[in-house]
Design an enzyme around this catalytic site. Sequence first.
Site: not given
Length: 772
Positions: A21, A24, A452
């Site tokens: 989870c 953790c 460009d």
Amino acid sequence: MTAEGTELALTTDLVVGGMTCAACVSRVEKRLARIEGVSATVNLATGRARVNHPPTVTAEDLAAAVRRAGYSAEAPAPPPCAPSEEQTAAAQPARTAVTAEAPGREEVNRLLVTALLSVPVLLLSMVPALQFRNWQWLCFVLAAPVAVWGAWPFHARAVRGLRHAAATMDTLVSLGVVASFSWSAYALFLGGAGDPGMRMPFSLLPSAGGEVAHVYLEAAVGVPLFVLTGRFLESRARRGTGEALRSLAGLAAKDVTVREDGNERLVPIGQLRAGQEFVVRPGERVATDGVVASGGSAVDLSLVTGESEPVEVGPGEPVVGGAVNAGGLLVVRATAVGADTQLARITRMVTEAQAGKARAQRLADTVAGVFVPVVLALAVTVLGFWLGAGADPQAAVTACVAVLVVACPCALGLATPTALMAATGRGAQLGLLVGGPRALETLRHVDTVVLDKTGTLTTGRMTVARVTPVPDGIGRERALSLAAAVEQGSEHPLGRAVVAYARQELRRRPTAGVTGFTATAGLGVSGVVEGHRVEVRAAGVDLHPALDRALAEAEAAAHTPVLVRVDGADQALISLGDVLRPGSYRAVDRLRRLGVEPVLATGDRDSTAARVGAALGITEVHAHCSPEDKAQLVRELRGRGLRVAVIGDGVNDAGALAGADLGIAMGSGTDVAIGAADVTLVRGDIEAVADAVLLARRTLGTIRANLAWAFGYNAVTVPLAAVGWLNPMVAAAAMSVSSLMVVGNSLRLRTWRPARPSRRADTGGRTEGVGR
């Protein structure tokens, strides 16, 4: 490991096991951050930690710190001492990036046995008509193995976390199972529920009171059953979010047929070296990036660049590793191997992108870090409140267990990484490489894009239209030969066009060597050839009078005039042209419809720049832009409060790309431009810019929806459980569904397709000039 700086000089990936989870994730990150000079980003979906650390901290030191937090960790193994060292380095990200593995045999067996034992308990507990004499004791016998062995992974991780003073989702599940089973055992042995004739009605809402204590064996088996089922499905779904990256990893060839001295031999791909020739037969994959030495065929690039149509290639034309030969026999000369190949770069960029976190996810991880302790405190408070209010102990325990079981930080931890994995993988399939969450967030808010021209709006495939020599000079052929000799060292499309034209016209490859070669971005090149100082540069106003008419004709045709000077004297004017990319008009139009205003910045002359701007409907045009001018333009636009993206493909665009809010490089451009960009358009199609903006908006919308669901789910269900309106078994099912909802929502990105507007008349095929 790769160098990144001085203080945080190295980056190491660790495979972390045992995380279930977001709590953790937070714990692992905090544990690693305790080491001086270390910062880490942990991804729950991939089970991977990306750690920045000083050279004095080893990978094993990092792994040991993670293990001290109660999780497993593996440091990456050093590459084997074999000729394929760089090949191994290239392949490693593809292997380690996809660590969301499918459930193992032990997990599957545990789920099956748990289901077989739990289903009879659930049926007997939920359907009173099926309850026979002593049914509750049969349920107790069946539930005991589930509560102990079936839920053992949760108990083990909860105890391991307790040893490290940590509480995670497993702690909540373990406590819920233990509390449900313990209460049921008390009810059977001491509370009167063990009477042979006992019957128990079932209700979705908890019930309390009565002379006989209720048993909650359905909760004791339902919690581990639903959580194990949810994690099994979640793991399968999370694995699906990384499918695109695994597909890319699978494109790498394992063996290659090398041709040497007319002989062919099959060797491992790791033994192939740049410069060697290899054979690609019909149906085979091109082993690595290279140039066709002989033969002709159509190659399928769909899995590499997203191009749906096969591309015809012949001698002298480049091919990409991973492409499939759809036709004839090809002999290819390798130009890049291992980590230098385009496929390796794509895989590496996607892997790195998936390691990041969006700002919203960082907030979610902060919440998750305190989520489980808060839930534990709330569960104890609920138990105490109910008992203190004189409620039946059975109702108090039921509410407490429901709070423990229903709370779910898993969805918080999965909200961003699953969406990011699915989006970056889908982007790679469409030829869009996004550098990570920051790039996605910036893409979504960009309102100005600086374009460009050469190689971006135009194809970059220059052709020489005319060569005009100076009368009484060195002559047309001599001027062209010297210009081609010095241009051999240039990366610009203009230089390549001059060299190719000279080969065709002079019927030979320019062989003269060049010394003192100098390239000035945006201006031209120079060098010494056969003792003569040769310059090939943009034509100015102070030309030899004999070239004035040629210059005027080139400008009228929107060609780029290039001057050839030898030993300080004008010798020839070379007129070059390019064509707009098919789709350039649609790309500019789509960007404007998305609220992104295009700006054209080019090193070309005013007349040529104005023609291109007018053809594409771009009103703000800047000509004669040097690399410094482009970077200054970006600063000015940002100074107006605009959020600026720059699209380019050459060395002269690198400064502007790096200085913009977001840099976008054409995949056909130089490595310098690609390295400075946040997004790369692999397929070289400018229309993909609009696709990238749409993908970013869809991805961030998905992440916000995931987080809204994760927070909203807990905001609704935890209070319901606390007031006794949620059965623990229903709570377990709801908790599992919450994670599946998040992952399922993210999986929708795997099939995302950009909406294409109706095709309008394009300007492709028009000849335009291109300056340096």
